[in-house]
Design a protein around this motif. Structure first.
Motif, PDB file in Angstrom:
ATOM      1  N   ASP A  29       0.771  -1.189   0.011  1.00 28.55           N
ATOM      2  CA  ASP A  29      -0.026   0.016   0.019  1.00 28.55           C
ATOM      3  C   ASP A  29       0.856   1.209   0.020  1.00 28.55           C
ATOM      4  N   VAL A  30       2.069   1.248   0.255  1.00 31.46           N
ATOM      5  CA  VAL A  30       2.939   2.304   0.415  1.00 31.46           C
ATOM      6  C   VAL A  30       3.140   2.572  -1.104  1.00 31.46           C
ATOM      7  N   PRO A  31       3.119   4.080  -1.386  1.00 30.95           N
ATOM      8  CA  PRO A  31       3.618   4.538  -2.809  1.00 30.95           C
ATOM      9  C   PRO A  31       4.960   4.249  -3.000  1.00 30.95           C
ATOM     10  N   ARG A  32       5.436   3.771  -4.539  1.00 32.28           N
ATOM     11  CA  ARG A  32       6.518   3.383  -4.664  1.00 32.28           C
ATOM     12  C   ARG A  32       7.819   4.308  -4.453  1.00 32.28           C
ATOM     13  N   ALA A  33       7.439   5.510  -4.501  1.00 30.55           N
ATOM     14  CA  ALA A  33       8.576   6.538  -4.540  1.00 30.55           C
ATOM     15  C   ALA A  33       8.741   6.652  -2.935  1.00 30.55           C
ATOM     16  N   VAL A  34       8.012   6.502  -2.074  1.00 26.24           N
ATOM     17  CA  VAL A  34       8.191   6.854  -0.715  1.00 26.24           C
ATOM     18  C   VAL A  34       8.667   5.493  -0.142  1.00 26.24           C
ATOM     19  N   GLY A  35       8.239   4.256  -0.694  1.00 20.58           N
ATOM     20  CA  GLY A  35       8.763   3.032  -0.219  1.00 20.58           C
ATOM     21  C   GLY A  35      10.286   2.752  -0.724  1.00 20.58           C
ATOM     22  N   ARG A  36      10.708   3.555  -1.692  1.00 20.00           N
ATOM     23  CA  ARG A  36      12.118   3.425  -2.199  1.00 20.00           C
ATOM     24  C   ARG A  36      12.897   4.145  -1.443  1.00 20.00           C
ATOM     25  N   THR A  37      12.508   5.673  -0.742  1.00 16.19           N
ATOM     26  CA  THR A  37      13.099   6.460   0.267  1.00 16.19           C
ATOM     27  C   THR A  37      13.339   5.644   1.361  1.00 16.19           C
ATOM     28  N   ALA A  38      12.423   5.143   1.903  1.00 22.01           N
ATOM     29  CA  ALA A  38      12.280   4.469   3.232  1.00 22.01           C
ATOM     30  C   ALA A  38      13.318   3.132   2.996  1.00 22.01           C
ATOM     31  N   TYR A  39      13.222   2.516   2.114  1.00 24.27           N
ATOM     32  CA  TYR A  39      14.412   1.449   1.919  1.00 24.27           C
ATOM     33  C   TYR A  39      15.470   1.899   1.927  1.00 24.27           C
ATOM     34  N   ARG A  40      16.004   2.884   1.208  1.00 25.92           N
ATOM     35  CA  ARG A  40      17.399   3.504   1.073  1.00 25.92           C
ATOM     36  C   ARG A  40      17.767   3.951   2.628  1.00 25.92           C
ATOM     37  N   VAL A  41      16.787   4.601   3.502  1.00 27.54           N
ATOM     38  CA  VAL A  41      17.096   4.865   4.851  1.00 27.54           C
ATOM     39  C   VAL A  41      17.568   3.671   5.538  1.00 27.54           C
ATOM     40  N   VAL A  42      16.605   2.653   5.480  1.00 30.85           N
ATOM     41  CA  VAL A  42      16.991   1.608   6.363  1.00 30.85           C
ATOM     42  C   VAL A  42      18.426   1.073   5.972  1.00 30.85           C
ATOM     43  N   GLN A  43      18.522   0.827   4.490  1.00 29.38           N
ATOM     44  CA  GLN A  43      19.925   0.421   3.948  1.00 29.38           C
ATOM     45  C   GLN A  43      20.992   1.001   4.680  1.00 29.38           C
ATOM     46  N   GLU A  44      20.883   2.531   4.585  1.00 28.88           N
ATOM     47  CA  GLU A  44      21.900   3.316   5.228  1.00 28.88           C
ATOM     48  C   GLU A  44      22.270   3.258   6.502  1.00 28.88           C
ATOM     49  N   GLY A  45      21.038   3.075   7.409  1.00 34.78           N
ATOM     50  CA  GLY A  45      21.140   2.688   8.771  1.00 34.78           C
ATOM     51  C   GLY A  45      21.950   1.531   8.962  1.00 34.78           C
ATOM     52  N   LEU A  46      21.429   0.362   8.517  1.00 34.24           N
ATOM     53  CA  LEU A  46      22.148  -0.923   8.513  1.00 34.24           C
ATOM     54  C   LEU A  46      23.684  -1.006   8.184  1.00 34.24           C
ATOM     55  N   THR A  47      24.064  -0.127   7.016  1.00 33.19           N
ATOM     56  CA  THR A  47      25.518  -0.065   6.659  1.00 33.19           C
ATOM     57  C   THR A  47      26.148   0.686   7.685  1.00 33.19           C
ATOM     58  N   ASN A  48      25.671   1.819   8.285  1.00 30.51           N
ATOM     59  CA  ASN A  48      26.507   2.531   9.211  1.00 30.51           C
ATOM     60  C   ASN A  48      26.569   1.616  10.533  1.00 30.51           C
ATOM     61  N   ALA A  49      25.547   0.840  11.135  1.00 27.16           N
ATOM     62  CA  ALA A  49      25.575   0.169  12.017  1.00 27.16           C
ATOM     63  C   ALA A  49      26.703  -0.906  11.992  1.00 27.16           C
ATOM     64  N   ARG A  50      26.973  -1.480  10.698  1.00 26.00           N
ATOM     65  CA  ARG A  50      27.600  -2.455  10.650  1.00 26.00           C
ATOM     66  C   ARG A  50      29.328  -2.041  10.717  1.00 26.00           C
ATOM     67  N   LYS A  51      29.321  -0.656  10.331  1.00 23.17           N
ATOM     68  CA  LYS A  51      30.702   0.110  10.068  1.00 23.17           C
ATOM     69  C   LYS A  51      31.221   0.340  11.691  1.00 23.17           C
ATOM     70  N   HIS A  52      30.125   1.118  12.429  1.00 25.76           N
ATOM     71  CA  HIS A  52      30.502   1.482  13.672  1.00 25.76           C
ATOM     72  C   HIS A  52      29.990   1.050  14.735  1.00 25.76           C
ATOM     73  N   ALA A  53      29.206  -0.073  14.570  1.00 33.68           N
ATOM     74  CA  ALA A  53      28.863  -0.743  15.871  1.00 33.68           C
ATOM     75  C   ALA A  53      28.702  -2.179  15.549  1.00 33.68           C
ATOM     76  N   ALA A  54      29.639  -2.885  14.957  1.00 31.02           N
ATOM     77  CA  ALA A  54      29.390  -4.112  14.426  1.00 31.02           C
ATOM     78  C   ALA A  54      29.322  -5.175  15.566  1.00 31.02           C
ATOM     79  N   GLY A  55      28.180  -6.073  15.344  1.00 26.50           N
ATOM     80  CA  GLY A  55      27.813  -7.126  16.106  1.00 26.50           C
ATOM     81  C   GLY A  55      26.596  -6.547  17.292  1.00 26.50           C
ATOM     82  N   CYS A  56      26.533  -5.250  17.307  1.00 31.91           N
ATOM     83  CA  CYS A  56      25.330  -4.638  18.204  1.00 31.91           C
ATOM     84  C   CYS A  56      24.039  -5.043  17.606  1.00 31.91           C
ATOM     85  N   GLU A  57      23.056  -5.364  18.141  1.00 32.31           N
ATOM     86  CA  GLU A  57      21.649  -5.633  17.825  1.00 32.31           C
ATOM     87  C   GLU A  57      21.115  -4.342  17.251  1.00 32.31           C
ATOM     88  N   ILE A  58      20.449  -4.382  16.178  1.00 33.60           N
ATOM     89  CA  ILE A  58      19.881  -3.001  15.411  1.00 33.60           C
ATOM     90  C   ILE A  58      18.415  -3.229  15.496  1.00 33.60           C
TER      91      ILE A  58
END
Length: 385
Positions: A280-309
């Motif tokens: 139900d989420v518009p594609r443009a909004v969903g794509r941006t939300a996906y990129r937000v989560v992707q960047e958050g996971l990437t940063n967590a692996r870089k700076h807090a590896a092993g910590c729960e996200i």
């Protein structure tokens, strides 16, 4: 391509040839149409009239040089115009060219000289049927009209050039954001698994094979996603929609796959979706939300590896979509993972900057920073019904 710097060669295309031909014809027609007071003036001898016409023809011919030397052509025609009526048309075109292609200071100087020549013309060649004041007024209108028109054309061209340059800059930034989002995520996964192999040379053969398989799969996915991004960018550039249709960009429906990849890399992720269905989420909004989560996971692996996200995606139509990625900062888990998986993944420090630009373009807001002992990345995106 036309080069307008003095002394540089001029190469005319079809449009330039058409414009220059039109300017030549317009100048000649203007001079002929307005020549009746000179031709019918009994005080003008046939020899003087013939010389006037020759001067006008030479001035028209000089217009072919106006692109290379606009100021020079104008300065050459101006004094001749004091004695020759048939130079009036070429003079108007020359003044217009100066206004289009030269700086305002140069335009002001040439215009001032044209006004001086206008007064001199009225004194040297007075029209017996027109008062001198009216002659000066008509000349002022003509000079002001062509110079003003030329300045307008110049400002419009500068505006279009600035808009084109801004579009090019925005396109480069969009490409940089897409490349960072795609490659940073995949390469951080590769770094985690490659680090595990490097720092655990005594790992069981089964674990080595599994890690090698994940590395190969991640590299393959990186190439595929990079190809998808390039395909969409080419489609947006006007090369057709086929590539964009064959390589769709990720949306919120792909979020579970993204989280599973992070879990397989050894990072625990708690995902909560409270949107009533990702479809139900518009594609443009969903794509941006996906990129937000992707960047958050990437940063967590870089700076807090092993910590729960912790990832929370919630919202609905009219009230918007909220995306939050939270992870612990530092601690035992981070140190242990680094000791077994190698050094921390380096970062360029531009991921959050590009993400903020992406969210802003979508009409949303992005917040990030410390929240107690956690690092929180939170975005709000508009969700129109």
């Amino acid at each position: 391509m036309i080069r307008l710097s003095p002394g540089e060669p001029v190469r005319r295309g079809r449009r330039e040839w058409a414009v220059d031909t039109g300017a030549f014809v317009l100048a000649a027609v203007f001079s002929v149409v307005t020549s009746e007071p000179v031709v019918d003036n009994p005080a003008v001898s046939d020899a003087r009239l013939a010389a006037d016409q020759v001067a006008g023809a030479l001035a028209c011919a000089a217009l072919w040089l106006r692109r290379r030397w606009p100021v020079g052509v104008a300065l050459a025609i101006l004094p001749v115009g004091v004695f020759s009526h048939f130079v009036a048309g070429p003079l108007e075109v020359a003044l217009f060219t100066v206004a289009v292609h030269r700086r305002p200071r140069t335009v002001a100087r040439v215009t001032a000289l044209a006004l001086v020549c206008l007064v001199a013309t009225v004194l040297v060649r007075p029209d017996p049927h027109t008062p001198p004041e009216l002659d000066v007024f008509i000349g002022l209108v003509l000079i002001g009209g062509v110079v003003g028109w030329g300045l307008y054309v110049r400002s419009r061209r500068q505006l279009l050039a600035s808009l084109y340059e801004r579009a090019r800059r925005d396109t480069r930034e969009a490409v940089a954001r897409e490349m960072h989002d795609v490659l940073a995520h995949r390469l951080s996964l590769l770094s985690v698994h490659a680090g595990a192999l490097e720092y655990r040379p005594d790992a069981p053969p089964g674990d080595v094979r599994q890690a090698a398989g994940v590395i190969r799969e991640s590299a393959h996915q990186a190439l595929e996603e990079l190809r998808e991004v390039i395909g969409v960018l080419r489609s947006d550039a006007g090369n057709g929609t086929r590539n964009g249709a064959e390589h769709p960009q990720p949306t919120l429906a792909d979020l579970l796959r993204l989280v599973e990849e992070t879990r397989r890399a050894g990072t625990p992720v708690d995902l909560r979706q409270e949107t009533g269905g990702a479809a139900d989420v518009p594609r443009a909004v969903g794509r941006t939300a996906y990129r937000v989560v992707q960047e958050g996971l990437t940063n967590a692996r870089k700076h807090a590896a092993g910590c729960e996200i912790e990832v929370v995606v919630a919202g609905g139509p009219r009230r918007g979509l909220t995306v939050e990625v939270r992870n612990r900062l530092g601690g035992t888990a981070q140190n242990t993972t680094r000791s077994t998986s190698g050094p921390a993944v380096p970062g360029a420090g531009v991921g959050l900057v590009g993400l903020a630009e992406r969210v802003a373009l979508a009409g949303g807001r992005l917040e990030h920073g410390r929240d107690g002992g956690d690092f929180r990345l939170r975005a709000w995106l508009p969700w129109r019904a």
